[in-house]
Scaffold this motif. Structure first.
Motif, PDB file in Angstrom:
ATOM      1  N   GLU A  57       0.826  -1.212   0.000  1.00  0.00           N
ATOM      2  CA  GLU A  57       0.000   0.000   0.000  1.00  0.00           C
ATOM      3  C   GLU A  57       0.862   1.265   0.000  1.00  0.00           C
ATOM      4  OE1 GLU A  57      -2.485  -0.336   3.372  1.00  0.00           O
ATOM      5  OE2 GLU A  57      -3.694  -1.974   2.574  1.00  0.00           O
ATOM      6  N   ASN A  58       2.022   1.210   0.658  1.00  0.00           N
ATOM      7  CA  ASN A  58       2.898   2.389   0.763  1.00  0.00           C
ATOM      8  C   ASN A  58       4.097   2.285  -0.180  1.00  0.00           C
ATOM      9  OD1 ASN A  58       1.237   3.344   2.883  1.00  0.00           O
ATOM     10  ND2 ASN A  58       2.388   2.085   4.341  1.00  0.00           N
ATOM     11  N   ARG A  59       3.931   1.567  -1.256  1.00  0.00           N
ATOM     12  CA  ARG A  59       5.075   1.323  -2.161  1.00  0.00           C
ATOM     13  C   ARG A  59       5.617   2.622  -2.743  1.00  0.00           C
ATOM     14  NH1 ARG A  59       6.394  -3.482  -4.649  1.00  0.00           N
ATOM     15  NH2 ARG A  59       7.925  -3.299  -6.359  1.00  0.00           N
ATOM     16  N   GLU A  60       4.748   3.515  -3.241  1.00  0.00           N
ATOM     17  CA  GLU A  60       5.207   4.753  -3.849  1.00  0.00           C
ATOM     18  C   GLU A  60       5.939   5.626  -2.842  1.00  0.00           C
ATOM     19  OE1 GLU A  60       5.191   5.426  -6.965  1.00  0.00           O
ATOM     20  OE2 GLU A  60       4.109   3.595  -7.524  1.00  0.00           O
ATOM     21  N   ALA A  61       5.415   5.662  -1.597  1.00  0.00           N
ATOM     22  CA  ALA A  61       6.059   6.484  -0.572  1.00  0.00           C
ATOM     23  C   ALA A  61       7.434   5.930  -0.200  1.00  0.00           C
ATOM     24  CB  ALA A  61       5.155   6.568   0.664  1.00  0.00           C
ATOM     25  N   MET A  62       7.536   4.598  -0.156  1.00  0.00           N
ATOM     26  CA  MET A  62       8.824   3.996   0.202  1.00  0.00           C
ATOM     27  C   MET A  62       9.858   4.154  -0.900  1.00  0.00           C
ATOM     28  SD  MET A  62       7.917   0.527   2.267  1.00  0.00           S
ATOM     29  CE  MET A  62       7.161   0.592   3.882  1.00  0.00           C
ATOM     30  N   LEU A  63       9.418   4.296  -2.152  1.00  0.00           N
ATOM     31  CA  LEU A  63      10.352   4.475  -3.262  1.00  0.00           C
ATOM     32  C   LEU A  63      10.974   5.863  -3.278  1.00  0.00           C
ATOM     33  CD1 LEU A  63       8.549   2.657  -6.216  1.00  0.00           C
ATOM     34  CD2 LEU A  63      10.665   1.981  -5.087  1.00  0.00           C
ATOM     35  N   SER A  64      10.401   6.797  -2.542  1.00  0.00           N
ATOM     36  CA  SER A  64      10.909   8.159  -2.539  1.00  0.00           C
ATOM     37  C   SER A  64      12.254   8.201  -1.806  1.00  0.00           C
ATOM     38  CB  SER A  64       9.912   9.098  -1.856  1.00  0.00           C
ATOM     39  OG  SER A  64      10.464  10.394  -1.762  1.00  0.00           O
ATOM     40  N   SER A  65      13.182   8.952  -2.363  1.00  0.00           N
ATOM     41  CA  SER A  65      14.504   9.076  -1.741  1.00  0.00           C
ATOM     42  C   SER A  65      14.534  10.116  -0.632  1.00  0.00           C
ATOM     43  CB  SER A  65      15.536   9.443  -2.816  1.00  0.00           C
ATOM     44  OG  SER A  65      15.190  10.679  -3.436  1.00  0.00           O
ATOM     45  N   LYS A  66      13.410  10.774  -0.380  1.00  0.00           N
ATOM     46  CA  LYS A  66      13.359  11.826   0.630  1.00  0.00           C
ATOM     47  C   LYS A  66      12.970  11.317   2.005  1.00  0.00           C
ATOM     48  CE  LYS A  66      12.141  15.313  -2.843  1.00  0.00           C
ATOM     49  NZ  LYS A  66      11.163  16.352  -3.262  1.00  0.00           N
ATOM     50  N   ASN A  67      12.722  10.009   2.151  1.00  0.00           N
ATOM     51  CA  ASN A  67      12.353   9.476   3.469  1.00  0.00           C
ATOM     52  C   ASN A  67      13.036   8.134   3.689  1.00  0.00           C
ATOM     53  OD1 ASN A  67      10.549   7.235   2.480  1.00  0.00           O
ATOM     54  ND2 ASN A  67       9.380   8.986   1.662  1.00  0.00           N
ATOM     55  N   ASN A  68      12.938   7.658   4.894  1.00  0.00           N
ATOM     56  CA  ASN A  68      13.548   6.384   5.285  1.00  0.00           C
ATOM     57  C   ASN A  68      12.487   5.382   5.721  1.00  0.00           C
ATOM     58  OD1 ASN A  68      16.171   7.401   4.866  1.00  0.00           O
ATOM     59  ND2 ASN A  68      16.183   8.319   6.926  1.00  0.00           N
ATOM     60  N   ARG A  69      11.334   5.396   5.076  1.00  0.00           N
ATOM     61  CA  ARG A  69      10.239   4.531   5.496  1.00  0.00           C
ATOM     62  C   ARG A  69      10.567   3.052   5.264  1.00  0.00           C
ATOM     63  NH1 ARG A  69       4.337   6.567   4.026  1.00  0.00           N
ATOM     64  NH2 ARG A  69       3.999   4.840   5.476  1.00  0.00           N
ATOM     65  N   LEU A  70      11.351   2.752   4.221  1.00  0.00           N
ATOM     66  CA  LEU A  70      11.736   1.358   3.974  1.00  0.00           C
ATOM     67  C   LEU A  70      12.642   0.846   5.087  1.00  0.00           C
ATOM     68  CD1 LEU A  70      11.668  -1.107   2.139  1.00  0.00           C
ATOM     69  CD2 LEU A  70      13.613  -0.150   0.881  1.00  0.00           C
ATOM     70  N   THR A  71      13.570   1.663   5.510  1.00  0.00           N
ATOM     71  CA  THR A  71      14.451   1.261   6.613  1.00  0.00           C
ATOM     72  C   THR A  71      13.661   1.077   7.900  1.00  0.00           C
ATOM     73  OG1 THR A  71      16.248   2.512   5.588  1.00  0.00           O
ATOM     74  CG2 THR A  71      16.525   1.908   7.900  1.00  0.00           C
ATOM     75  N   GLU A  72      12.709   1.965   8.148  1.00  0.00           N
ATOM     76  CA  GLU A  72      11.886   1.849   9.355  1.00  0.00           C
ATOM     77  C   GLU A  72      11.057   0.569   9.324  1.00  0.00           C
ATOM     78  OE1 GLU A  72       9.615   5.400   9.353  1.00  0.00           O
ATOM     79  OE2 GLU A  72      11.318   6.722   9.853  1.00  0.00           O
ATOM     80  N   ALA A  73      10.539   0.210   8.155  1.00  0.00           N
ATOM     81  CA  ALA A  73       9.753  -1.021   8.047  1.00  0.00           C
ATOM     82  C   ALA A  73      10.615  -2.248   8.301  1.00  0.00           C
ATOM     83  CB  ALA A  73       9.108  -1.098   6.655  1.00  0.00           C
TER      84      ALA A  73
ATOM     85  N   SER B  70      12.890  -6.356  -0.540  1.00  0.00           N
ATOM     86  CA  SER B  70      14.041  -6.433  -1.452  1.00  0.00           C
ATOM     87  C   SER B  70      13.707  -5.869  -2.811  1.00  0.00           C
ATOM     88  CB  SER B  70      14.491  -7.893  -1.582  1.00  0.00           C
ATOM     89  OG  SER B  70      14.893  -8.415  -0.335  1.00  0.00           O
ATOM     90  N   SER B  71      12.506  -6.162  -3.301  1.00  0.00           N
ATOM     91  CA  SER B  71      12.081  -5.633  -4.597  1.00  0.00           C
ATOM     92  C   SER B  71      12.002  -4.115  -4.567  1.00  0.00           C
ATOM     93  CB  SER B  71      10.723  -6.231  -4.972  1.00  0.00           C
ATOM     94  OG  SER B  71      10.254  -5.682  -6.188  1.00  0.00           O
ATOM     95  N   ILE B  72      11.422  -3.573  -3.469  1.00  0.00           N
ATOM     96  CA  ILE B  72      11.330  -2.110  -3.354  1.00  0.00           C
ATOM     97  C   ILE B  72      12.719  -1.493  -3.249  1.00  0.00           C
ATOM     98  CG2 ILE B  72      10.479  -0.245  -1.879  1.00  0.00           C
ATOM     99  CD1 ILE B  72       8.131  -2.016  -1.116  1.00  0.00           C
ATOM    100  N   GLY B  73      13.607  -2.123  -2.472  1.00  0.00           N
ATOM    101  CA  GLY B  73      14.968  -1.598  -2.335  1.00  0.00           C
ATOM    102  C   GLY B  73      15.713  -1.585  -3.655  1.00  0.00           C
ATOM    103  N   LYS B  74      15.486  -2.618  -4.479  1.00  0.00           N
ATOM    104  CA  LYS B  74      16.138  -2.665  -5.789  1.00  0.00           C
ATOM    105  C   LYS B  74      15.648  -1.540  -6.682  1.00  0.00           C
ATOM    106  CE  LYS B  74      16.967  -5.758  -9.693  1.00  0.00           C
ATOM    107  NZ  LYS B  74      16.691  -7.098 -10.272  1.00  0.00           N
ATOM    108  N   GLU B  75      14.317  -1.305  -6.687  1.00  0.00           N
ATOM    109  CA  GLU B  75      13.773  -0.219  -7.506  1.00  0.00           C
ATOM    110  C   GLU B  75      14.302   1.131  -7.027  1.00  0.00           C
ATOM    111  OE1 GLU B  75       9.577  -0.265  -7.937  1.00  0.00           O
ATOM    112  OE2 GLU B  75       9.452  -2.433  -8.201  1.00  0.00           O
ATOM    113  N   LYS B  76      14.406   1.279  -5.701  1.00  0.00           N
ATOM    114  CA  LYS B  76      14.890   2.549  -5.148  1.00  0.00           C
ATOM    115  C   LYS B  76      16.346   2.793  -5.537  1.00  0.00           C
ATOM    116  CE  LYS B  76      14.678   5.148  -0.835  1.00  0.00           C
ATOM    117  NZ  LYS B  76      14.303   5.095   0.603  1.00  0.00           N
ATOM    118  N   ALA B  77      17.144   1.723  -5.511  1.00  0.00           N
ATOM    119  CA  ALA B  77      18.548   1.857  -5.884  1.00  0.00           C
ATOM    120  C   ALA B  77      18.704   2.190  -7.361  1.00  0.00           C
ATOM    121  CB  ALA B  77      19.294   0.561  -5.553  1.00  0.00           C
ATOM    122  N   ASN B  78      17.870   1.587  -8.202  1.00  0.00           N
ATOM    123  CA  ASN B  78      17.931   1.889  -9.632  1.00  0.00           C
ATOM    124  C   ASN B  78      17.598   3.345  -9.912  1.00  0.00           C
ATOM    125  OD1 ASN B  78      18.649  -0.738 -10.300  1.00  0.00           O
ATOM    126  ND2 ASN B  78      16.524  -1.402 -10.566  1.00  0.00           N
ATOM    127  N   GLU B  79      16.599   3.877  -9.194  1.00  0.00           N
ATOM    128  CA  GLU B  79      16.227   5.277  -9.388  1.00  0.00           C
ATOM    129  C   GLU B  79      17.353   6.206  -8.942  1.00  0.00           C
ATOM    130  OE1 GLU B  79      12.591   6.116  -7.491  1.00  0.00           O
ATOM    131  OE2 GLU B  79      11.374   4.839  -8.806  1.00  0.00           O
TER     132      GLU B  79
END
Length: 261
Positions: free
Chosen positions: A1-17, A45-54
């Protein structure tokens, strides 16, 4: 549900999760809960990979035109007000202190000057530095090999030397006996050393006779037919030392199996 927000480089929501999932995993005691945790790791892992690619694509994007415009603005040039009449200095339309201004700004971020290097490699190639460690290993291995059988090699060498000396003494005794029995008849060198039944034994006989010639205990000369004859030398008043130091000539005799036959 929060995939778009976690992909943003302006926050650390993925790390918090991920930190929250680690805390929850300490209380896992059922297989279903462990399966949910594994599923969560796959999604994270999938979200982290997309974030790294961006992030990588953003870092690799470089607009050279925009950089040039920003650099000229920093130098104090307004491209909108540029005219052809401004090209009156050695640097064209650039102010005289433009590059000096850039250099002073670069000093804040570059602590040392870049090292000098050739674009296509050095002009003169130097030989590679020898690997001393490998040479030491070879020397050590060679030392071990030399120390492997010193006693046996010494014993074999001594036994071979003793056998050679005994054989030379035996040959000298035979030569002296023949000469004493009939001193007026020359002893043919080839009749003395050739074994009609063995080529190897013939070579050994010539080898042992060479010691007698070297030590001055016998001599070889040519008879009337220009064939070699051998005879023992007579001891003189000077003894063995005078015989050894006397002038002698040494030759090499060639003998193959065909000539022996």
């Amino acid at each position: 549900e929060n995939r778009e927000a976690m992909l943003s480089s302006k926050n650390n929501r993925l790390t918090e999760a991920l930190e929250e999932a680690n805390t929850l995993f300490d209380g896992v005691c059922r297989a279903r809960e462990a399966a949910l945790d594994a599923q969560f790791l796959v999604i994270a892992s999938s979200i982290g990979k997309e974030k790294a690619n961006e992030l990588r694509s953003e870092m690799s994007a470089f607009d050279s035109a925009a950089f040039a415009e920003d650099l000229l603005t920093f130098m104090g040039i307004n491209r909108m007000e540029e005219t052809d009449d401004s090209e009156d200095g050695p640097g064209g339309f650039l102010p005289r202190d433009a590059w000096k201004k850039v250099g002073e700004e670069a000093l804040k971020y570059i602590k040392r000057a870049p090292t000098f290097h050739y674009m296509l490699g050095s002009f003169k190639s130097e030989p590679p530095v020898p690997k001393q460690r490998i040479e030491r290993q070879k020397k050590a291995n060679r030392g071990k090999a030399e120390r492997a059988m010193p006693a046996q090699l010494k014993k074999m060498e001594e036994s071979y030397q003793e056998a050679t000396e005994k054989e030379v003494e035996r040959v000298l005794g035979i030569l002296q006996t023949h000469f004493e029995n009939d001193p007026n008849t020359p002893i043919s060198f080839f009749d003395f050393v050739i074994d009609p039944n063995s080529f190897a034994r013939t070579v050994e006989n010539m080898f042992h006779v060479s010691f007698l010639i070297r030590d001055g205990l016998a001599r070889i000369k040519l008879d009337e037919d220009e064939l070699p004859v051998i005879e023992p030398t007579k001891p003189s008043a000077g003894g063995e030392e005078e015989i050894r130091t006397g002038a002698r000539n040494q030759v090499i005799i060639k003998l193959d199996q065909q000539e022996w036959k």
